[in-house]
Write a protein that holds these residues in place. Structure first.
Motif, PDB file in Angstrom:
ATOM      1  N   ILE A  84     146.685  63.609  -8.415  1.00 57.63           N
ATOM      2  CA  ILE A  84     145.276  63.750  -8.005  1.00 57.63           C
ATOM      3  C   ILE A  84     145.036  62.859  -6.783  1.00 57.63           C
ATOM      4  CG2 ILE A  84     142.862  63.463  -8.714  1.00 57.63           C
ATOM      5  CD1 ILE A  84     143.812  63.860 -11.624  1.00 57.63           C
ATOM      6  N   SER A  85     144.574  63.446  -5.699  1.00 62.88           N
ATOM      7  CA  SER A  85     144.494  62.749  -4.400  1.00 62.88           C
ATOM      8  C   SER A  85     143.542  61.558  -4.400  1.00 62.88           C
ATOM      9  CB  SER A  85     144.081  63.734  -3.301  1.00 62.88           C
ATOM     10  OG  SER A  85     142.818  64.308  -3.610  1.00 62.88           O
ATOM     11  N   GLN A  86     142.486  61.588  -5.239  1.00 65.29           N
ATOM     12  CA  GLN A  86     141.487  60.506  -5.224  1.00 65.29           C
ATOM     13  C   GLN A  86     141.922  59.255  -5.974  1.00 65.29           C
ATOM     14  OE1 GLN A  86     140.789  63.757  -6.220  1.00 65.29           O
ATOM     15  NE2 GLN A  86     138.648  64.269  -5.805  1.00 65.29           N
ATOM     16  N   ILE A  87     143.089  59.295  -6.604  1.00 65.88           N
ATOM     17  CA  ILE A  87     143.554  58.163  -7.412  1.00 65.88           C
ATOM     18  C   ILE A  87     144.026  57.012  -6.527  1.00 65.88           C
ATOM     19  CG2 ILE A  87     145.287  57.383  -9.087  1.00 65.88           C
ATOM     20  CD1 ILE A  87     143.207  59.206 -10.297  1.00 65.88           C
ATOM     21  N   GLU A  88     143.545  55.813  -6.835  1.00 63.93           N
ATOM     22  CA  GLU A  88     143.997  54.620  -6.122  1.00 63.93           C
ATOM     23  C   GLU A  88     145.080  53.883  -6.911  1.00 63.93           C
ATOM     24  OE1 GLU A  88     141.734  51.209  -3.738  1.00 63.93           O
ATOM     25  OE2 GLU A  88     141.467  51.028  -5.900  1.00 63.93           O
ATOM     26  N   SER A  89     144.877  53.717  -8.217  1.00 62.02           N
ATOM     27  CA  SER A  89     145.861  53.006  -9.039  1.00 62.02           C
ATOM     28  C   SER A  89     145.827  53.528 -10.470  1.00 62.02           C
ATOM     29  CB  SER A  89     145.595  51.501  -9.023  1.00 62.02           C
ATOM     30  OG  SER A  89     144.372  51.209  -9.676  1.00 62.02           O
ATOM     31  N   ILE A  90     146.951  53.361 -11.160  1.00 63.02           N
ATOM     32  CA  ILE A  90     147.039  53.748 -12.567  1.00 63.02           C
ATOM     33  C   ILE A  90     147.881  52.698 -13.292  1.00 63.02           C
ATOM     34  CG2 ILE A  90     148.952  55.305 -11.978  1.00 63.02           C
ATOM     35  CD1 ILE A  90     148.125  56.995 -14.431  1.00 63.02           C
ATOM     36  N   LYS A  91     147.334  52.178 -14.383  1.00 62.77           N
ATOM     37  CA  LYS A  91     148.016  51.105 -15.113  1.00 62.77           C
ATOM     38  C   LYS A  91     148.095  51.465 -16.591  1.00 62.77           C
ATOM     39  CE  LYS A  91     145.829  47.224 -15.909  1.00 62.77           C
ATOM     40  NZ  LYS A  91     145.113  45.940 -15.711  1.00 62.77           N
ATOM     41  N   TYR A  92     149.247  51.175 -17.180  1.00 59.43           N
ATOM     42  CA  TYR A  92     149.463  51.485 -18.592  1.00 59.43           C
ATOM     43  C   TYR A  92     149.049  50.300 -19.456  1.00 59.43           C
ATOM     44  CZ  TYR A  92     152.002  52.434 -22.964  1.00 59.43           C
ATOM     45  OH  TYR A  92     152.346  52.630 -24.284  1.00 59.43           O
ATOM     46  N   SER A  93     148.375  50.591 -20.575  1.00 60.88           N
ATOM     47  CA  SER A  93     148.000  49.564 -21.539  1.00 60.88           C
ATOM     48  C   SER A  93     148.351  50.075 -22.934  1.00 60.88           C
ATOM     49  CB  SER A  93     146.500  49.263 -21.444  1.00 60.88           C
ATOM     50  OG  SER A  93     146.114  48.322 -22.426  1.00 60.88           O
ATOM     51  N   SER A  94     149.245  49.364 -23.626  1.00 58.82           N
ATOM     52  CA  SER A  94     149.680  49.799 -24.956  1.00 58.82           C
ATOM     53  C   SER A  94     148.546  49.604 -25.969  1.00 58.82           C
ATOM     54  CB  SER A  94     150.905  49.007 -25.397  1.00 58.82           C
ATOM     55  OG  SER A  94     150.551  47.634 -25.584  1.00 58.82           O
ATOM     56  N   LYS A  95     148.692  50.267 -27.133  1.00 54.49           N
ATOM     57  CA  LYS A  95     147.644  50.133 -28.150  1.00 54.49           C
ATOM     58  C   LYS A  95     147.569  48.707 -28.688  1.00 54.49           C
ATOM     59  CE  LYS A  95     150.525  51.973 -31.935  1.00 54.49           C
ATOM     60  NZ  LYS A  95     150.590  53.045 -32.968  1.00 54.49           N
ATOM     61  N   GLU A  96     148.699  47.972 -28.654  1.00 51.46           N
ATOM     62  CA  GLU A  96     148.688  46.568 -29.059  1.00 51.46           C
ATOM     63  C   GLU A  96     147.843  45.738 -28.093  1.00 51.46           C
ATOM     64  OE1 GLU A  96     151.870  48.656 -30.956  1.00 51.46           O
ATOM     65  OE2 GLU A  96     151.524  48.364 -28.809  1.00 51.46           O
ATOM     66  N   ALA A  97     148.030  46.011 -26.799  1.00 52.73           N
ATOM     67  CA  ALA A  97     147.250  45.300 -25.775  1.00 52.73           C
ATOM     68  C   ALA A  97     145.769  45.655 -25.884  1.00 52.73           C
ATOM     69  CB  ALA A  97     147.775  45.640 -24.388  1.00 52.73           C
ATOM     70  N   GLU A  98     145.491  46.907 -26.226  1.00 50.67           N
ATOM     71  CA  GLU A  98     144.108  47.350 -26.392  1.00 50.67           C
ATOM     72  C   GLU A  98     143.435  46.635 -27.558  1.00 50.67           C
ATOM     73  OE1 GLU A  98     142.137  49.880 -24.491  1.00 50.67           O
ATOM     74  OE2 GLU A  98     143.612  48.844 -23.250  1.00 50.67           O
ATOM     75  N   LEU A  99     144.176  46.455 -28.662  1.00 51.69           N
ATOM     76  CA  LEU A  99     143.616  45.758 -29.810  1.00 51.69           C
ATOM     77  C   LEU A  99     143.306  44.305 -29.469  1.00 51.69           C
ATOM     78  CD1 LEU A  99     142.801  45.806 -32.777  1.00 51.69           C
ATOM     79  CD2 LEU A  99     145.184  45.269 -33.385  1.00 51.69           C
ATOM     80  N   LYS A 100     144.199  43.663 -28.735  1.00 50.68           N
ATOM     81  CA  LYS A 100     143.973  42.277 -28.313  1.00 50.68           C
ATOM     82  C   LYS A 100     142.731  42.183 -27.426  1.00 50.68           C
ATOM     83  CE  LYS A 100     148.787  40.725 -28.572  1.00 50.68           C
ATOM     84  NZ  LYS A 100     149.976  40.288 -27.791  1.00 50.68           N
ATOM     85  N   ARG A 101     142.560  43.192 -26.569  1.00 51.06           N
ATOM     86  CA  ARG A 101     141.392  43.218 -25.676  1.00 51.06           C
ATOM     87  C   ARG A 101     140.107  43.334 -26.491  1.00 51.06           C
ATOM     88  NH1 ARG A 101     138.061  46.888 -23.409  1.00 51.06           N
ATOM     89  NH2 ARG A 101     139.087  48.589 -24.531  1.00 51.06           N
ATOM     90  N   VAL A 102     140.126  44.181 -27.517  1.00 51.18           N
ATOM     91  CA  VAL A 102     138.948  44.365 -28.371  1.00 51.18           C
ATOM     92  C   VAL A 102     138.625  43.067 -29.105  1.00 51.18           C
ATOM     93  CG1 VAL A 102     138.066  45.541 -30.421  1.00 51.18           C
ATOM     94  CG2 VAL A 102     139.250  46.842 -28.651  1.00 51.18           C
ATOM     95  N   ILE A 103     139.662  42.436 -29.677  1.00 54.00           N
ATOM     96  CA  ILE A 103     139.463  41.182 -30.415  1.00 54.00           C
ATOM     97  C   ILE A 103     138.875  40.103 -29.508  1.00 54.00           C
ATOM     98  CG2 ILE A 103     140.666  39.289 -31.594  1.00 54.00           C
ATOM     99  CD1 ILE A 103     142.666  41.414 -32.630  1.00 54.00           C
ATOM    100  N   LYS A 104     139.389  40.035 -28.265  1.00 47.63           N
ATOM    101  CA  LYS A 104     138.917  39.031 -27.306  1.00 47.63           C
ATOM    102  C   LYS A 104     137.484  39.308 -26.868  1.00 47.63           C
ATOM    103  CE  LYS A 104     140.154  36.840 -22.912  1.00 47.63           C
ATOM    104  NZ  LYS A 104     141.094  36.846 -21.761  1.00 47.63           N
ATOM    105  N   SER A 105     137.149  40.575 -26.673  1.00 52.50           N
ATOM    106  CA  SER A 105     135.817  40.936 -26.175  1.00 52.50           C
ATOM    107  C   SER A 105     134.711  40.626 -27.184  1.00 52.50           C
ATOM    108  CB  SER A 105     135.760  42.424 -25.810  1.00 52.50           C
ATOM    109  OG  SER A 105     135.912  43.231 -26.962  1.00 52.50           O
ATOM    110  N   PHE A 106     135.059  40.625 -28.493  1.00 49.15           N
ATOM    111  CA  PHE A 106     134.063  40.344 -29.528  1.00 49.15           C
ATOM    112  C   PHE A 106     133.976  38.867 -29.877  1.00 49.15           C
ATOM    113  CE2 PHE A 106     134.276  44.898 -30.214  1.00 49.15           C
ATOM    114  CZ  PHE A 106     132.991  45.213 -30.610  1.00 49.15           C
TER     115      PHE A 106
END
Length: 297
Positions: A84-106
Motif C-alpha cells: 500500500i503506497s501510503q504506508i510509512e512504517s509497519i512494526k510487529y508486536s507479539s501478543k505477549e508484548a501487547e499484554l505487557k502494554r495493557v498491564i502497563k497502561s492500567f
C-alpha cells in the motif's frame, strides 16, 4: 538610487514623523493594537498546529492478526500491507508484548491482567503508520480486506472528528488574522492619507517642476515603514514576556503529557521577527495606497 538621494528621502520621512506628532501617534497606536492581537492569535494558532501535528503523528492503525495465521501467513500479510503506497512504517508486536502494554497502561489496576499471562487472549499485531495521517481511514479500509486480518483499530470516528476540528480551527485562525491585517492596513492608509492631504500642494508643485512619482513617493514609503516598525516594538516585548510566563506555568502543570507549547527559542524570535516584518509591510502598503491619488496631477 544615489546615496545622497536616499539620505534625503530618509531625512524627509523622519521629519514627517516629528512634524505630524499626533498623526504619528495615532498610526503607531493602530499598528500596535492590531499587531498585538495578530501576535496573540498567531501564537495560539501555531501552538494549536503544533499540538495537532503531535496528535496526528500518534495516530496509528493496529492490525490484529488472525490467530490461525502461521508465521508464513503473517509474513505474507506484512508484504501485502507494505504494497500500500501510503504506508510509512509497519512494526510487529507479539501478543505477549501487547499484554505487557495493557498491564502497563492500567497502572496498579493492570496487575489483575497478569492472570492472563498463562492463557493470553490477545492477538499478534502489526502497528501501521501512514505517511499522511489523513490517509489513516483509507489505508485501514484497504488493510481490513486482506487475508489473515482479524480486525483493524484506528479510533474510527474519533480520528475523523480530530482532523475535522483541526482543519476548522486552522481556517478560522487564518480568517481572523487576515481580517486583523486588513484592518491595520486600512487604519494606517487613512491616517497617512490625512498627512498627505495636508501636503497636497507641496506634492503638486513637485510634480509640476518635474519630480518623478518615485522621488515623491519614497519619503512617504519610508515614513510608513517607520510607523510599522515603531508599532511592532511594544507587541514584540509584551508577547515575549507573556509567552515566557505562560510557558513556565503550563510546562509545570502539564509536565509529562502531550500538552506542551512550542519551545521559547527559536519560536518566539521567529514570531516577533514576523510581527516586525508584517508591521513594516503594512506601513509601506498603507503609504503606497494613500499617495496614489495625489500623484495624478
Amino acid at each position: 538610487m544615489k546615496a545622497n538621494t536616499f539620505t534625503r528621502h530618509l531625512r524627509e520621512g523622519v521629519k514627517s514623523l516629528a512634524r505630524n506628532g499626533w498623526m504619528t501617534f495615532a498610526s503607531v497606536s493602530a499598528v500596535t493594537i492590531t499587531l498585538l492581537l495578530v501576535g496573540v492569535f498567531l501564537a495560539v494558532i501555531m501552538n494549536m498546529n503544533h499540538f495537532a501535528s503531535k496528535v496526528e503523528k500518534d495516530v496509528e492503525i493496529r492490525v490484529h492478526i488472525d490467530p490461525a495465521a502461521s508465521k508464513e501467513d503473517q509474513k505474507a500479510l506484512k508484504a501485502n500491507i507494505e504494497k500500500i503506497s501510503q504506508i510509512e512504517s509497519i512494526k510487529y508486536s507479539s501478543k505477549e508484548a501487547e499484554l505487557k502494554r495493557v498491564i502497563k497502561s492500567f497502572g496498579d489496576t493492570g496487575k489483575s491482567f497478569e492472570l492472563f499471562e498463562q492463557d493470553n487472549p490477545l492477538k499478534d499485531v502489526y502497528i501501521v503508520k501512514t505517511k499522511q495521517p489523513r490517509d489513516t481511514a483509507n489505508v485501514a479500509a484497504k488493510i481490513e480486506k486482506l487475508n489473515y486480518v482479524s480486525n483493524v483499530q484506528y479510533g474510527k470516528g474519533e480520528v475523523e472528528k480530530l482532523f475535522s476540528t483541526v482543519k476548522v480551527g486552522r481556517n478560522i485562525g487564518i480568517v481572523l488574522i487576515a481580517g486583523l491585517l486588513f484592518t491595520a492596513m486600512f487604519l494606517i492608509s487613512n491616517t497617512i492619507k490625512i498627512t498627505i492631504y495636508a501636503r497636497r500642494t507641496e506634492i503638486e508643485i513637485m510634480k509640476l517642476v518635474g519630480a518623478t512619482n518615485w522621488f515623491i513617493r519614497w519619503p512617504f514609503l519610508l515614513e510608513g515603514l517607520f510607523l510599522g516598525f515603531l508599532g511592532s516594538l511594544l507587541p514584540m516585548v509584551l508577547i515575549m514576556s507573556a509567552y515566557s510566563s505562560v510557558q513556565s506555568v503550563l510546562q509545570e502543570k502539564f509536565a509529562g503529557t502531550i500538552f506542551e507549547l512550542l519551545p521559547y527559542s527559536p519560536f518566539i524570535f521567529q514570531l516577533t521577527g514576523l510581527l516586525i516584518l508584517i508591521g513594516c509591510l503594512i506601513g509601506m502598503w498603507g503609504s503606497v495606497m494613500s499617495i496614489r491619488k495625489f500623484l495624478k496631477v
